[in-house]
Design a protein around this motif. Structure first.
Motif, PDB file in Angstrom:
ATOM      1  N   PRO A  21      -4.171   4.630   7.891  1.00  0.00           N
ATOM      2  CA  PRO A  21      -2.831   4.767   8.135  1.00  0.00           C
ATOM      3  C   PRO A  21      -2.671   6.521   8.151  1.00  0.00           C
ATOM      4  CG  PRO A  21      -2.938   3.642   5.691  1.00  0.00           C
ATOM      5  CD  PRO A  21      -4.727   4.715   6.316  1.00  0.00           C
ATOM      6  N   ILE A  22      -1.779   6.273   8.882  1.00  0.00           N
ATOM      7  CA  ILE A  22      -1.675   7.480   8.862  1.00  0.00           C
ATOM      8  C   ILE A  22      -0.776   8.847   7.934  1.00  0.00           C
ATOM      9  CG2 ILE A  22       0.388   9.764  10.870  1.00  0.00           C
ATOM     10  CD1 ILE A  22       0.535   7.298  12.675  1.00  0.00           C
ATOM     11  N   PHE A  23      -0.082   8.677   7.001  1.00  0.00           N
ATOM     12  CA  PHE A  23      -0.161   8.965   5.920  1.00  0.00           C
ATOM     13  C   PHE A  23      -1.404   9.228   5.782  1.00  0.00           C
ATOM     14  CE2 PHE A  23      -0.395   6.670   2.204  1.00  0.00           C
ATOM     15  CZ  PHE A  23      -0.339   5.272   2.794  1.00  0.00           C
ATOM     16  N   ARG A  26      -3.371  12.427   7.502  1.00  0.00           N
ATOM     17  CA  ARG A  26      -2.476  13.506   7.353  1.00  0.00           C
ATOM     18  C   ARG A  26      -3.622  14.242   6.047  1.00  0.00           C
ATOM     19  NH1 ARG A  26       3.671  14.073   7.635  1.00  0.00           N
ATOM     20  NH2 ARG A  26       3.701  16.185   6.735  1.00  0.00           N
ATOM     21  N   ARG A 122       6.275   6.483  19.488  1.00  0.00           N
ATOM     22  CA  ARG A 122       5.706   6.761  19.359  1.00  0.00           C
ATOM     23  C   ARG A 122       6.279   6.782  17.804  1.00  0.00           C
ATOM     24  NH1 ARG A 122       0.716  10.325  19.709  1.00  0.00           N
ATOM     25  NH2 ARG A 122       1.866  12.133  20.688  1.00  0.00           N
ATOM     26  N   THR A 126       6.062   4.046  11.211  1.00  0.00           N
ATOM     27  CA  THR A 126       6.525   3.952  10.227  1.00  0.00           C
ATOM     28  C   THR A 126       4.960   4.515  10.090  1.00  0.00           C
ATOM     29  OG1 THR A 126       5.763   1.651   9.521  1.00  0.00           O
ATOM     30  CG2 THR A 126       8.126   2.779   9.029  1.00  0.00           C
ATOM     31  N   LEU A 127       4.578   5.849   8.734  1.00  0.00           N
ATOM     32  CA  LEU A 127       3.669   6.842   8.488  1.00  0.00           C
ATOM     33  C   LEU A 127       2.458   5.269   7.566  1.00  0.00           C
ATOM     34  CD1 LEU A 127       5.031   9.771   6.601  1.00  0.00           C
ATOM     35  CD2 LEU A 127       3.821   9.127   8.732  1.00  0.00           C
ATOM     36  N   ASN A 128       3.438   4.360   7.432  1.00  0.00           N
ATOM     37  CA  ASN A 128       2.635   3.352   7.001  1.00  0.00           C
ATOM     38  C   ASN A 128       1.156   2.774   8.225  1.00  0.00           C
ATOM     39  OD1 ASN A 128       4.329   2.080   7.151  1.00  0.00           O
ATOM     40  ND2 ASN A 128       3.884   0.606   5.993  1.00  0.00           N
ATOM     41  N   SER A 129       1.808   3.070   9.868  1.00  0.00           N
ATOM     42  CA  SER A 129       0.568   2.450  10.377  1.00  0.00           C
ATOM     43  C   SER A 129      -0.798   3.339  10.679  1.00  0.00           C
ATOM     44  CB  SER A 129       1.590   2.994  11.688  1.00  0.00           C
ATOM     45  OG  SER A 129       2.740   2.541  11.563  1.00  0.00           O
ATOM     46  N   THR A 131      -4.220   4.584  12.634  1.00  0.00           N
ATOM     47  CA  THR A 131      -4.488   4.994  13.635  1.00  0.00           C
ATOM     48  C   THR A 131      -6.179   5.188  13.592  1.00  0.00           C
ATOM     49  OG1 THR A 131      -4.989   7.062  15.124  1.00  0.00           O
ATOM     50  CG2 THR A 131      -4.516   7.719  12.037  1.00  0.00           C
TER      51      THR A 131
END
Ligand SMILES: Cc1cc2nc3c(=O)[nH]c(=O)nc-3n(C[C@H](O)[C@H](O)[C@H](O)COP(=O)(O)OP(=O)(O)OC[C@H]3O[C@@H](n4cnc5c(N)ncnc54)[C@H](O)[C@@H]3O)c2cc1C
Length: 233
Positions: A21-23, A26, A122, A126-129, A131
């Motif tokens: 997830p994107i978060f 990060r 994009r 949402t940050l739960n997408s 990647t």
């Protein structure tokens, strides 16, 4: 490893293909000593896939650790939170497709309209997408990553990845793995003040937090590490 002689570990390299997830990406990207090649959301349409925690990981904000979790959230409140997470992710994804004027499968929504550039559309996801990236690093930096992220202080979601990677290290370099578990995971570092406390305790000399010069947090960590009962409330 015991003497921090690091160059041998720099000779071994590994490359992982990770979906995350994107978060979490990060947090992960703070580990700068790796080579990263991420799926391009300028070039491609993002997958329609989101991370939603399982109920047993739906915890409240910790009251004594700003970076941590407290008790579990149950019942209707948990159901509502999960509903919000799912609905927001799905709605934002639908808006993403609408702005692109293109569905995930490549079909065009309205032939008469232009789609917004992928690099712009994009921003609403949402940050739960999820990647994806290839993450290449050497063993020295991988162990640094694992000592920080396969650790109880790390967020559960990144720890889950780190735990799986620990098992890959075990298969890949079993002797290094054993040394890592012994000297890094299971070992500990003592400050000069902490060392004096332990020396005094071994000799049976009087020793308390006031004379130690340690903060309460340091003192408690030291006591807990050695299994001593002098943990302060
Ligand atoms: C529990 C936890 C909480 C965290 N909270 C936050 C937070 O709130 N905010 C935040 O921004 N980050 C946070 N981080 C990230 C943390 O501060 C580190 O940036 C991250 O763990 C990467 O570690 P690293 O620098 O050792 O790794 P790498 O970047 O892989 O670096 C490996 C080593 O290379 C050297 N190195 C790399 N870059 C430099 C540099 N620029 N200068 C000098 N030496 C360098 C250092 O010796 C470093 O240990 C947190 C990490 C953890 C584990």
């Amino acid at each position: 490893m015991r003497h921090r002689h690091s160059t041998p570990f720099e000779m071994c390299e590994i490359k992982y293909h990770i979906k995350l997830p994107i978060f979490i990406a990060r947090q992960w990207i703070r580990h700068r000593t790796a080579n990263v090649n991420e799926y391009s959301a300028r070039y491609s349409i993002m997958d329609k896939e989101f991370y939603v925690p399982s109920k047993e990981n739906l915890a409240a904000q910790s009251t004594n650790n700003r970076q941590g979790r407290g008790e579990l959230i149950n019942g209707k409140q948990a159901d509502n939170i999960l509903k919000i997470l799912k609905e927001d992710a799905e709605r934002n994804y639908e808006h993403y497709e609408e702005m692109l004027n293109e569905k995930y499968d490549g079909s065009i929504i309205d032939e008469k309209k232009k789609g917004l550039a992928r690099e712009l559309a994009r921003m609403n996801l949402t940050l739960n997408s999820y990647t994806q990236w290839y993450w290449k690093t050497d063993l020295l930096n991988l162990l640094n990553f694992l000592s920080l992220r396969a650790d109880s202080h790390a967020q559960y979601e990144i720890r889950e990845y780190a735990d799986v990677m620990m098992s890959t290290v075990k298969k890949w370099v079993p002797i290094t793995y054993d040394a890592f578990v012994d000297y890094r995971v299971g070992g500990m570092e003592l400050s000069a003040k902490g060392k004096i406390v332990i020396q005094k305790m071994i000799k049976g000399e009087k020793c308390d937090i006031e004379s130690s010069g340690l903060s309460k947090r340091e003192w408690n960590e030291l006591m807990d590490s050695f299994g001593f009962k002098q943990h302060l409330a």
